[in-house]
Design a protein around this motif. Structure first.
Motif, PDB file in Angstrom:
ATOM      1  N   SER A  94       0.848  -1.198   0.000  1.00 48.77           N
ATOM      2  CA  SER A  94       0.000   0.000   0.000  1.00 48.77           C
ATOM      3  C   SER A  94       0.883   1.248   0.000  1.00 48.77           C
ATOM      4  N   GLY A  95       0.394   2.327  -0.583  1.00 49.68           N
ATOM      5  CA  GLY A  95       1.164   3.581  -0.626  1.00 49.68           C
ATOM      6  C   GLY A  95       2.507   3.403  -1.306  1.00 49.68           C
ATOM      7  N   GLY A  96       2.539   2.567  -2.343  1.00 47.04           N
ATOM      8  CA  GLY A  96       3.812   2.228  -3.008  1.00 47.04           C
ATOM      9  C   GLY A  96       4.434   3.380  -3.776  1.00 47.04           C
ATOM     10  N   THR A  97       3.733   4.519  -3.841  1.00 54.26           N
ATOM     11  CA  THR A  97       4.286   5.682  -4.553  1.00 54.26           C
ATOM     12  C   THR A  97       5.252   6.481  -3.677  1.00 54.26           C
ATOM     13  N   GLY A  98       5.434   6.067  -2.423  1.00 55.00           N
ATOM     14  CA  GLY A  98       6.335   6.797  -1.515  1.00 55.00           C
ATOM     15  C   GLY A  98       7.734   6.207  -1.483  1.00 55.00           C
ATOM     16  N   GLY A  99       8.509   6.664  -0.491  1.00 56.88           N
ATOM     17  CA  GLY A  99       9.908   6.257  -0.368  1.00 56.88           C
ATOM     18  C   GLY A  99      10.061   4.756  -0.160  1.00 56.88           C
ATOM     19  N   VAL A 100       9.175   4.161   0.658  1.00 54.30           N
ATOM     20  CA  VAL A 100       9.280   2.715   0.912  1.00 54.30           C
ATOM     21  C   VAL A 100       9.024   1.951  -0.387  1.00 54.30           C
ATOM     22  N   GLY A 101       7.974   2.363  -1.098  1.00 57.16           N
ATOM     23  CA  GLY A 101       7.607   1.674  -2.339  1.00 57.16           C
ATOM     24  C   GLY A 101       8.742   1.669  -3.350  1.00 57.16           C
ATOM     25  N   ASP A 147      -5.226   3.601  -8.247  1.00 58.15           N
ATOM     26  CA  ASP A 147      -5.252   5.008  -7.815  1.00 58.15           C
ATOM     27  C   ASP A 147      -6.074   5.096  -6.522  1.00 58.15           C
ATOM     28  N   TYR A 148      -5.432   5.482  -5.425  1.00 56.16           N
ATOM     29  CA  TYR A 148      -6.154   5.424  -4.144  1.00 56.16           C
ATOM     30  C   TYR A 148      -7.248   6.475  -4.013  1.00 56.16           C
ATOM     31  N   LYS A 149      -7.220   7.481  -4.874  1.00 53.75           N
ATOM     32  CA  LYS A 149      -8.247   8.529  -4.747  1.00 53.75           C
ATOM     33  C   LYS A 149      -9.513   8.203  -5.545  1.00 53.75           C
ATOM     34  N   SER A 152       3.031  -4.654   8.992  1.00 48.19           N
ATOM     35  CA  SER A 152       2.693  -3.232   9.033  1.00 48.19           C
ATOM     36  C   SER A 152       3.879  -2.394   9.497  1.00 48.19           C
ATOM     37  N   LEU A 153       4.053  -1.256   8.811  1.00 46.89           N
ATOM     38  CA  LEU A 153       5.086  -0.300   9.223  1.00 46.89           C
ATOM     39  C   LEU A 153       4.472   0.787  10.090  1.00 46.89           C
ATOM     40  N   ARG A 154       3.142   0.885  10.067  1.00 45.67           N
ATOM     41  CA  ARG A 154       2.494   1.995  10.772  1.00 45.67           C
ATOM     42  C   ARG A 154       1.365   1.581  11.696  1.00 45.67           C
ATOM     43  N   GLY A 155       1.040   0.291  11.729  1.00 47.39           N
ATOM     44  CA  GLY A 155      -0.006  -0.163  12.640  1.00 47.39           C
ATOM     45  C   GLY A 155       0.527  -0.101  14.067  1.00 47.39           C
ATOM     46  N   PHE A 162       4.220  -6.451  13.221  1.00 48.66           N
ATOM     47  CA  PHE A 162       4.680  -5.057  13.162  1.00 48.66           C
ATOM     48  C   PHE A 162       6.199  -5.112  13.074  1.00 48.66           C
ATOM     49  N   ILE A 163       6.773  -4.149  12.356  1.00 48.08           N
ATOM     50  CA  ILE A 163       8.229  -4.155  12.209  1.00 48.08           C
ATOM     51  C   ILE A 163       8.798  -2.773  12.507  1.00 48.08           C
ATOM     52  N   PHE A 164       9.980  -2.760  13.103  1.00 49.90           N
ATOM     53  CA  PHE A 164      10.744  -1.528  13.294  1.00 49.90           C
ATOM     54  C   PHE A 164      12.120  -1.849  12.737  1.00 49.90           C
ATOM     55  N   VAL A 165      12.442  -1.219  11.589  1.00 56.14           N
ATOM     56  CA  VAL A 165      13.580  -1.696  10.814  1.00 56.14           C
ATOM     57  C   VAL A 165      14.901  -1.587  11.601  1.00 56.14           C
ATOM     58  N   GLU A 166      15.691  -2.666  11.527  1.00 57.03           N
ATOM     59  CA  GLU A 166      16.954  -2.729  12.271  1.00 57.03           C
ATOM     60  C   GLU A 166      18.144  -2.746  11.313  1.00 57.03           C
ATOM     61  N   ARG A 193       3.863  14.917   0.861  1.00 62.03           N
ATOM     62  CA  ARG A 193       3.906  15.144  -0.591  1.00 62.03           C
ATOM     63  C   ARG A 193       5.266  14.761  -1.159  1.00 62.03           C
ATOM     64  N   SER A 194       5.819  13.668  -0.636  1.00 62.09           N
ATOM     65  CA  SER A 194       7.165  13.286  -1.061  1.00 62.09           C
ATOM     66  C   SER A 194       7.142  12.694  -2.469  1.00 62.09           C
ATOM     67  N   ARG A 195       8.152  13.045  -3.253  1.00 58.30           N
ATOM     68  CA  ARG A 195       8.328  12.484  -4.595  1.00 58.30           C
ATOM     69  C   ARG A 195       9.617  11.658  -4.609  1.00 58.30           C
TER      70      ARG A 195
HETATM   71  N1  LIG Z   1       8.265   0.721  10.963  1.00 62.97           N
HETATM   72  C1  LIG Z   1       9.357   0.891  10.205  1.00 62.97           C
HETATM   73  O1  LIG Z   1      10.416   0.272  10.417  1.00 62.97           O
HETATM   74  C2  LIG Z   1       9.290   1.823   9.043  1.00 62.97           C
HETATM   75  C3  LIG Z   1      10.324   1.826   8.074  1.00 62.97           C
HETATM   76  C4  LIG Z   1      10.206   2.673   6.972  1.00 62.97           C
HETATM   77  C5  LIG Z   1       9.073   3.509   6.871  1.00 62.97           C
HETATM   78  N2  LIG Z   1       8.113   3.478   7.850  1.00 62.97           N
HETATM   79  C6  LIG Z   1       6.891   4.303   7.753  1.00 62.97           C
HETATM   80  O2  LIG Z   1       6.207   3.950   6.548  1.00 62.97           O
HETATM   81  C7  LIG Z   1       5.427   5.050   6.143  1.00 62.97           C
HETATM   82  C8  LIG Z   1       5.592   5.258   4.637  1.00 62.97           C
HETATM   83  O3  LIG Z   1       6.904   5.725   4.403  1.00 62.97           O
HETATM   84  P1  LIG Z   1       7.300   6.400   3.022  1.00 62.97           P
HETATM   85  O4  LIG Z   1       8.718   6.864   3.196  1.00 62.97           O
HETATM   86  O5  LIG Z   1       6.981   5.498   1.893  1.00 62.97           O
HETATM   87  O6  LIG Z   1       6.286   7.676   3.014  1.00 62.97           O
HETATM   88  P2  LIG Z   1       6.089   8.736   1.882  1.00 62.97           P
HETATM   89  O7  LIG Z   1       7.321   8.831   1.042  1.00 62.97           O
HETATM   90  O8  LIG Z   1       5.519   9.952   2.526  1.00 62.97           O
HETATM   91  O9  LIG Z   1       4.964   8.081   0.901  1.00 62.97           O
HETATM   92  C9  LIG Z   1       3.647   7.808   1.241  1.00 62.97           C
HETATM   93  C10 LIG Z   1       2.880   7.554  -0.072  1.00 62.97           C
HETATM   94  O10 LIG Z   1       1.592   6.988   0.226  1.00 62.97           O
HETATM   95  C11 LIG Z   1       0.597   7.692  -0.533  1.00 62.97           C
HETATM   96  N3  LIG Z   1      -0.667   7.637   0.191  1.00 62.97           N
HETATM   97  C12 LIG Z   1      -1.155   8.483   1.146  1.00 62.97           C
HETATM   98  N4  LIG Z   1      -2.355   8.059   1.580  1.00 62.97           N
HETATM   99  C13 LIG Z   1      -2.637   6.934   0.884  1.00 62.97           C
HETATM  100  C14 LIG Z   1      -3.737   6.032   0.881  1.00 62.97           C
HETATM  101  N5  LIG Z   1      -4.792   6.195   1.678  1.00 62.97           N
HETATM  102  N6  LIG Z   1      -3.681   4.973   0.050  1.00 62.97           N
HETATM  103  C15 LIG Z   1      -2.611   4.760  -0.764  1.00 62.97           C
HETATM  104  N7  LIG Z   1      -1.549   5.599  -0.818  1.00 62.97           N
HETATM  105  C16 LIG Z   1      -1.564   6.656   0.007  1.00 62.97           C
HETATM  106  C17 LIG Z   1       1.151   9.079  -0.634  1.00 62.97           C
HETATM  107  O11 LIG Z   1       0.540   9.802  -1.683  1.00 62.97           O
HETATM  108  P3  LIG Z   1       0.170  11.399  -1.527  1.00 62.97           P
HETATM  109  O12 LIG Z   1       1.358  12.109  -2.150  1.00 62.97           O
HETATM  110  O13 LIG Z   1      -1.103  11.540  -2.312  1.00 62.97           O
HETATM  111  O14 LIG Z   1      -0.007  11.697  -0.066  1.00 62.97           O
HETATM  112  C18 LIG Z   1       2.641   8.833  -0.875  1.00 62.97           C
HETATM  113  O15 LIG Z   1       2.914   8.603  -2.240  1.00 62.97           O
HETATM  114  C19 LIG Z   1       5.883   6.252   6.986  1.00 62.97           C
HETATM  115  O16 LIG Z   1       4.913   6.491   7.956  1.00 62.97           O
HETATM  116  C20 LIG Z   1       7.173   5.781   7.628  1.00 62.97           C
HETATM  117  O17 LIG Z   1       7.388   6.359   8.898  1.00 62.97           O
HETATM  118  C21 LIG Z   1       8.222   2.672   8.932  1.00 62.97           C
END
Ligand SMILES: NC(=O)c1ccc[n+]([C@@H]2O[C@H](COP(=O)([O-])OP(=O)(O)OC[C@H]3O[C@@H](n4cnc5c(N)ncnc54)[C@H](OP(=O)(O)O)[C@@H]3O)[C@@H](O)[C@H]2O)c1
Length: 333
Positions: free
Chosen positions: A151-158, A194-196, A234-237, A277-281, A323-325
């Motif tokens: 989920s949310g694969g358009t962000g940094g993790v994805g 497209d999530y929207k 989950s990274l955020r649950g 749940f994971i907290f990356v090490e 709004r990260s790209r």
């Molecule tokens: N637990 C861990 O070890 C760990 C490790 C790495 C990351 N994380 C967490 O993982 C989360 C994601 O990280 P990231 O770096 O990928 O974040 P990010 O770069 O901010 O990307 C989030 C992406 O999700 C999209 N999005 C927002 N709401 C959505 C929805 N309802 N459905 C689908 N997509 C949606 C966003 O699009 P928009 O531009 O439209 O908002 C954006 O493209 C963060 O909260 C980070 O703290 C946790």
């Protein structure tokens, strides 16, 4: 040397203090690296807000920064796998972070050599997110040929998770911001939602694995698209008891997290899936595996903005505002 410090936990101010501190001396199992670039992550702001205190109780002041690229400058007596001058990178160990500084002492076990084709800035975008997907796939016991929903694969993790999952032989479905659809399809995603405008819960069923980057209400929605016996990381649950046990937290914390994560465990049981749940090490060996894979595939991480080290607070503010790209990175002269 100059370093950016967390001096107090504050939910309303994420500002780090730029100060002069002593240059580190390596312990026998460490090397000291001269920092070339550092990745800036939502995690850095979570630490400043005190949100991970229960998992890692830092003694303040603490040099901030979890993800680093640098050149080995000084070796501890027990480190043999690196030499002075090597360009290395790491997700720093939870208990010895400090990438936002001119030098950092790092356990040799946390380090890997940077693939040559990556610039310092590009390499700084790799360790934390790449290790997140590697460790998630391990927890899922992911097998080639099965399907993962990220989920949310358009962000940094994805940006890291998609090519790595593909390279491990998985079919990858992702959702996110449509402006980035082409970019994630080019990373190898087999399907983009497209999530929207689209509801993945009506489009998907029988999914083997889920990497949940969203948390909240979305976690249960993602359980609903899974096959019985599926594995959701989950990274955020909510952290749960199994997580606290895996992290070797003290028994009283294991009890607290078991309570906190109980509703997620219960929901997972209802859907017949497993919730993790994971907290990356830090893990140098896993990171070297990623580095080798990247050297073959020549994957280029997406970079959003590069700040000079003196502007560390602007970089943290940028990350806090979403709004990260791609990745936000600090560059050291
Ligand atoms: N637990 C861990 O070890 C760990 C490790 C790495 C990351 N994380 C967490 O993982 C989360 C994601 O990280 P990231 O770096 O990928 O974040 P990010 O770069 O901010 O990307 C989030 C992406 O999700 C999209 N999005 C927002 N709401 C959505 C929805 N309802 N459905 C689908 N997509 C949606 C966003 O699009 P928009 O531009 O439209 O908002 C954006 O493209 C963060 O909260 C980070 O703290 C946790």
């Amino acid at each position: 040397m100059k370093a950016a410090l967390v001096t107090n936990y504050d939910k309303n101010s994420l500002e780090l203090s730029l100060s002069e501190v002593k240059k580190p001396v390596p312990k026998p199992q460490q090397v000291v690296i001269k920092v070339l670039a550092a990745g800036v992550n939502p995690l850095d702001n979570m630490i400043s807000r005190g949100e991970v205190k229960m998992i890692v109780p830092y003694k303040l002041p603490q040099i901030a920064g979890n993800e680093v690229v640098g050149r080995v400058e000084q070796m501890g007596s027990q480190v043999s796998q690196f030499k002075v001058g090597d360009r290395v990178f790491a997700r720093l160990p939870l208990t010895s972070i400090g990438a936002f500084a001119e030098y950092v002492a790092v356990d040799g076990q946390a380090l890997a050599k940077v693939p040559e084709y990556l610039t310092d800035v590009e390499a700084a975008a790799v360790p934390l997110t790449a290790l997140t997907i590697m460790q998630s796939l391990d927890l899922m016991k992911a097998q080639a040929g099965k399907t993962i929903f990220i989920s949310g694969g358009t962000g940094g993790v994805g940006a890291m998770a998609i090519p790595i999952a593909k390279a491990k032989g998985l079919k990858v479905i992702t959702n996110g911001d449509s402006a980035n659809a082409e970019r994630v399809l080019a990373l190898g995603a087999d399907q983009f939602i497209d999530y929207k405008t689209e509801d993945y819960t009506t489009l998907l069923t029988g999914i083997d694995y889920v990497l949940d980057t969203l948390g909240g209400q979305e976690t249960e929605k993602q359980m609903s698209i899974m096959k019985k016996g599926g594995q959701l990381v989950s990274l955020r649950g909510m952290p749960n008891g199994a997580f606290a046990k895996r992290m070797n937290l003290p028994l009283w914390k294991q009890g607290l997290f078991a309570l906190a994560g109980r509703s997620f465990d219960k929901k997972a049981k209802q859907y017949g899936v497993s919730y993790h749940f994971i907290f990356v090490e830090s893990n140098g060996q896993q990171l070297q595996e990623v580095a080798n894979l990247f050297s073959q595939l020549k994957i280029k991480p997406s970079i959003d903005t590069v700040f000079v080290f003196d502007d560390v607070n602007l970089a943290l503010d940028k990350v806090a505002n979403g709004r990260s790209r791609g990745k936000t990175v600090l560059r050291f002269e």
